[in-house]
Design a protein around this motif. Structure first.
Motif: not given
Length: 262
Positions: A196-201, A218-221, A226-228
């Motif tokens: 998740v770190e590179p996805i956020n950054r 569905e979820g979120k970081t 958004p993460v599916f």
């Protein structure tokens, strides 16, 4: 090259865990035709084959001929079962089918970065690099995939600085929320927060994965990305008659297709 006019939204269809078997000849033709009629790009989030057998990949390669739109995919743990993952990748790839393993590709003004990912657990319960060599090797696999994802996203940032929409394609989950529904005891084997770190950054627009067949769609970081979880059994459970999730993205005016080695 594309012109600089504003383009209409690109429709991305996403599914994971299709688990194609040797007996599936003809089973997927209508599915891929339907996807092609309703979407512009198809994502397949791992477990393309059921047991990692080359005969299954051969069946899938034939079925994919019915798909007339570009396909972006990653392999899953089932595709690794017989240690034939490199041959499966080679057998499936074509001018239309792009299987990412630490690489990126730009299609229709959208940048895609993909890795399989790995387990390790989530948040404060994430497995640490401590103890026996086997544990350290397990953690290192997750670290390596997170680093490869970061490098792939960095390529997109360097080559396309004007807010190129970025989509991440995974098999394992980067967050706990989309594996909820599975037994908590197996959460460490369904994904890892290191992803998740590179996805956020890197300011990713959205991430798609599979693997957790009875998880959550569905979820979120922590940064709100958004993460599916588009595992086929989840989509069927949620009432999708033809199991694929449709996500629309406003693209940038960039070359239609450009592949970058990660």
């Amino acid at each position: 090259m594309e012109d600089n006019k504003q383009r209409s939204a690109v429709r991305i269809a996403a599914v994971g865990d299709i688990h194609v078997k040797e007996t599936d000849q003809g089973k997927w033709v209508d599915y891929f035709r339907t996807v092609s009629a309703q979407a512009d790009i198809l994502l397949i989030c791992g477990d393309l084959t059921d047991t990692g057998h080359l005969a299954e990949a051969e069946v899938l390669a034939a079925e994919l001929k019915a798909c007339t739109i570009p396909i972006v995919a990653v392999l899953g743990n089932h595709d690794y079962e017989r240690d034939q993952q490199k041959n499966i990748k080679k057998m499936l790839e074509s001018d239309k089918v792009h299987i990412l393993d630490g690489q990126t590709i730009v299609l229709q003004g959208i940048g895609f970065a993909g890795v399989k990912g790995f387990g390790g657990g989530f948040d404060k319960y994430m497995l640490s690099m401590f103890g026996e060599p086997m544990i350290k090797s397990f953690v290192q696999e997750a670290v390596d995939d997170a680093l490869r994802l970061d490098r792939a996203l960095a390529h997109l940032d360097v080559d396309y600085t004007d807010d190129l929409p970025k989509i991440v394609v995974l098999h394992f989950s980067p967050i706990k929320e989309t594996v909820v529904g599975e037994p908590p005891e197996i959460f460490p084997f369904l994904g890892c927060s290191r992803l998740v770190e590179p996805i956020n950054r890197r300011q990713v627009l959205a991430a798609f994965h599979g693997h957790a067949h009875v998880g959550t769609l569905e979820g979120k970081t922590s940064a709100g990305v958004p993460v599916f979880n588009v595992a086929k059994p989840i989509l069927q459970r949620e009432g999708y008659e033809v199991p694929f999730y449709l996500y629309e993205v406003q693209p940038k005016a960039v070359p239609v297709t450009q592949e970058v080695e990660g």
